[in-house]
Write a protein that holds these residues in place. Structure first.
Motif, short mmCIF file in Angstrom:
data_model
loop_
_atom_site.label_atom_id
_atom_site.label_comp_id
_atom_site.label_asym_id
_atom_site.label_seq_id
_atom_site.Cartn_x
_atom_site.Cartn_y
_atom_site.Cartn_z
N MET A 21 0.73 -1.08 -0.04
CA MET A 21 0.07 -0.24 -0.10
C MET A 21 0.76 1.20 0.10
O MET A 21 2.11 1.38 0.76
CB MET A 21 -0.81 0.02 1.31
CG MET A 21 -1.79 1.24 1.24
SD MET A 21 -3.01 0.68 2.61
CE MET A 21 -4.32 -0.23 1.93
N GLU A 69 -9.38 -5.00 -1.48
CA GLU A 69 -10.45 -4.17 -1.19
C GLU A 69 -10.70 -4.12 0.19
O GLU A 69 -11.04 -3.24 0.80
CB GLU A 69 -11.74 -4.67 -2.19
CG GLU A 69 -12.97 -3.76 -1.97
CD GLU A 69 -14.14 -4.37 -2.63
OE1 GLU A 69 -15.16 -4.01 -2.43
OE2 GLU A 69 -13.86 -5.14 -3.49
N TRP A 71 -8.73 -5.06 2.80
CA TRP A 71 -7.82 -4.62 3.46
C TRP A 71 -7.78 -2.89 3.43
O TRP A 71 -7.75 -2.23 4.40
CB TRP A 71 -6.27 -5.00 3.01
CG TRP A 71 -5.13 -4.38 3.78
CD1 TRP A 71 -4.25 -3.65 3.11
CD2 TRP A 71 -4.92 -4.63 4.99
NE1 TRP A 71 -3.43 -3.24 4.19
CE2 TRP A 71 -3.63 -3.89 5.35
CE3 TRP A 71 -5.46 -5.33 6.29
CZ2 TRP A 71 -3.04 -3.65 6.64
CZ3 TRP A 71 -4.81 -5.15 7.34
CH2 TRP A 71 -3.67 -4.61 7.52
N HIS A 72 -8.18 -2.33 2.16
CA HIS A 72 -8.43 -1.06 2.19
C HIS A 72 -9.62 -0.31 3.23
O HIS A 72 -9.57 0.46 3.85
CB HIS A 72 -8.94 -0.60 0.83
CG HIS A 72 -7.72 -0.18 0.04
ND1 HIS A 72 -7.05 0.95 -0.16
CD2 HIS A 72 -7.25 -0.95 -1.09
CE1 HIS A 72 -6.11 1.24 -0.98
NE2 HIS A 72 -6.18 -0.04 -1.46
N ARG A 73 -10.73 -1.23 3.38
CA ARG A 73 -11.62 -1.01 4.27
C ARG A 73 -11.20 -0.99 5.46
O ARG A 73 -11.75 -0.26 6.37
CB ARG A 73 -12.91 -2.05 4.04
CG ARG A 73 -13.50 -1.84 2.72
CD ARG A 73 -14.57 -2.67 2.46
NE ARG A 73 -15.79 -2.47 3.51
CZ ARG A 73 -16.58 -3.26 3.90
NH1 ARG A 73 -16.56 -4.46 3.42
NH2 ARG A 73 -17.54 -2.92 4.83
N GLN A 76 -9.21 2.12 6.45
CA GLN A 76 -10.08 3.22 6.69
C GLN A 76 -10.86 3.22 8.12
O GLN A 76 -11.27 4.12 8.73
CB GLN A 76 -11.31 3.41 5.52
CG GLN A 76 -10.60 3.51 4.22
CD GLN A 76 -9.85 4.91 4.11
OE1 GLN A 76 -10.33 5.89 4.51
NE2 GLN A 76 -8.48 4.85 3.50
N ARG A 82 -3.61 4.44 9.57
CA ARG A 82 -3.34 5.55 8.58
C ARG A 82 -2.23 6.63 9.37
O ARG A 82 -2.42 7.69 9.22
CB ARG A 82 -4.48 6.13 8.31
CG ARG A 82 -5.39 5.03 7.21
CD ARG A 82 -6.65 6.03 6.76
NE ARG A 82 -7.25 7.08 7.68
CZ ARG A 82 -8.23 6.61 8.58
NH1 ARG A 82 -8.64 5.34 8.70
NH2 ARG A 82 -8.77 7.52 9.07
N VAL A 99 -4.19 7.32 2.26
CA VAL A 99 -3.85 5.99 1.36
C VAL A 99 -3.67 6.34 -0.11
O VAL A 99 -4.90 6.91 -0.66
CB VAL A 99 -4.71 5.02 1.51
CG1 VAL A 99 -4.56 3.88 0.60
CG2 VAL A 99 -4.57 4.39 2.89
N GLY A 102 -1.85 1.18 -4.07
CA GLY A 102 -1.28 -0.18 -3.57
C GLY A 102 -1.15 -1.21 -4.95
O GLY A 102 -2.15 -1.20 -5.79
#
Length: 448
Positions: A21, A69, A71-73, A76, A82, A99, A102
């Motif tokens: 990422m 997807e 992992w992005h959630r 967030q 972050r 972010v 990635g």
């Protein structure tokens, strides 16, 4: 189901892919937060191998796109993911990041042991000042199954947090908890700011710390038997002892209940007796306790957050009486309820004492984080060099386990090994029909 296994990683061969990422550090100087006491101490030692923690767990074979997807959630959801550490010249601070993207990359040749591959990846990527200092990886096995592995620099996680990530990752993939049930949770930086806002520790707490440091000649407690030459860190030696199975642990808990204490004071009673038997003096050890207790109006505020919610206390006990041991545990927990930085300032912070001895207690059965049994979460261990002794008591649905780590010297291997075997034997005896020992404190929910 509760977590049932925290052990050395068992990971079949497979193709390893790592999701890198990319992030951008916020240029706004108003946002950085001073790092916590433990974060600053951890990062001040610089970049070195083995500063990370990781967890492996089974995920559905949904494809790497779905995993990225999910992992992005999670990133967030958890503000801690972050943030990055930076040395700003006047101290180590926590900076927010955004972010920016990635990508997946394949690592290893598929024939390498994936554990060794991942350790190399995490040693480089999950470092104190890395941006970000976490990685998601997946091992795709020949039988079509997949194992996800999440690694983070220790400055951003503890054992409880690893289970939170497993639970939330499965929820993001559409499992337990629901695919859409991932609202934001408070970050560890907010917890650090809340600690800084607390009033100063009372005089009696300062006096207790002064007494602890005086008894240690200005240093932290050390392992009470010879470790040989630990003037510099040595390669680690790790031993895991399966102390009690589930039935044996149940018997031990019954003995504890009859004596009016919980399991931890029982264990402290055994430890104190072992010290006596080995002519090693009273029990003195660094004692990590969790700091996730929220304010009175929101006591569970930090329960679902990711971060290093641990503070260090010191456990001292010279009695084998279970009630006295319970008092010693309560005193140690109370001592760890105050920020350490101002308390240890007279000694320049927490001294890096060669031979330092620490005891950790983790009862996974009591953690308020539920993970499906079929996910089979497993702790992934880093390999480090050390000059001290660490003992972890881990309680799962399958029983009690004792993991000890010491420097690789002949004296340390012999003395720590003998100590651990006597502790295991003492706990087994304590759970027998004619047992006389017991332990734990009502406010230890949980110690990690």
């Amino acid at each position: 189901m509760r977590l049932t296994t925290v052990a050395a990683m068992e990971l079949p061969a497979g193709q390893v892919h790592v999701f890198d990422m990319t992030v951008a550090v916020s240029p706004d100087p108003a946002h950085p937060t001073a790092a916590s006491f433990d974060q600053a101490r951890h990062a001040a030692a610089g970049t070195r191998p083995g500063t990370w923690m990781a967890v492996a767990f089974v995920v559905p074979p949904v494809g790497r796109g779905r995993l990225a997807e999910a992992w992005h959630r999670l990133v967030q959801r958890h503000g801690t993911l972050r943030t990055v550490l930076r040395d700003d010249g006047d101290g180590i601070r926590v900076h927010p990041v955004a972010v920016t993207g990635g990508r997946w990359r394949h690592v290893g040749d598929g024939a390498d042991d994936p554990r060794a591959v991942l350790r190399r990846v995490f040693d480089r990527a999950c470092a104190p000042f890395a941006a970000p200092s976490h990685r998601l990886a997946v091992v795709e096995h020949a039988d079509g199954t997949c194992t996800a592995v999440i690694g983070l620099d220790h400055s951003h996680t503890d054992a409880w947090s690893l289970l939170v990530l497993v639970r939330d990752m499965l929820a993001a993939l559409g499992g337990a908890g629901g695919a859409g049930d991932l609202p934001p949770v408070p970050s560890f930086a907010a917890h650090t700011r809340a600690l800084e806002a607390l009033p100063p520790a009372p005089d009696h707490v300062r006096d207790r710390w002064r007494g602890i440091m005086d008894r240690g000649d200005g240093g932290m407690p050390v392992f009470p038997l010879s470790l040989g030459d630990v003037s510099e860190p040595r390669d680690e030696v790790v031993e895991v002892i399966d102390v009690l199975d589930a039935a044996g642990l149940g018997r031990l808990e019954q003995v504890a209940a009859r004596r009016g204490v919980r399991l931890l004071p029982l264990t402290v009673s055994v430890l104190t007796q072992v010290n006596r038997d080995m002519h090693a003096g009273a029990l003195r050890a660094v004692f990590p306790v969790h700091s996730r207790r929220g304010p009175a109006d929101d006591p569970d505020r930090w329960a679902g957050s990711v971060g290093w919610f641990i503070t260090n206390s010191v456990l001292e006990c010279d009695s084998t009486d279970p009630q006295a041991c319970a008092t010693a545990v309560r005193d140690a927990v109370a001592l760890g309820a105050y920020p350490l930085a101002p308390l240890l300032r007279p000694w320049g912070g927490m001294p890096a004492t060669p031979g330092m001895f620490a005891l950790s207690w983790l009862d996974n059965r009591r953690l308020p984080v539920q993970v499906p049994t079929e996910a089979r979460p497993r702790h992934v261990s880093a390999c480090i060099r050390t000059d001290g002794v660490m003992a972890w008591f881990v309680l799962n649905d399958d029983g009690m386990h004792l993991r000890v780590r010491c420097p690789d010297t002949p004296s340390a291997v012999a003395n720590v090994g003998e100590w651990a075997r006597r502790v295991a034997a003492g706990l087994r005896a304590a759970g027998s029909d004619d047992a006389v020992l017991v332990g734990e404190d009502h406010d230890l929910r949980p110690v990690a």
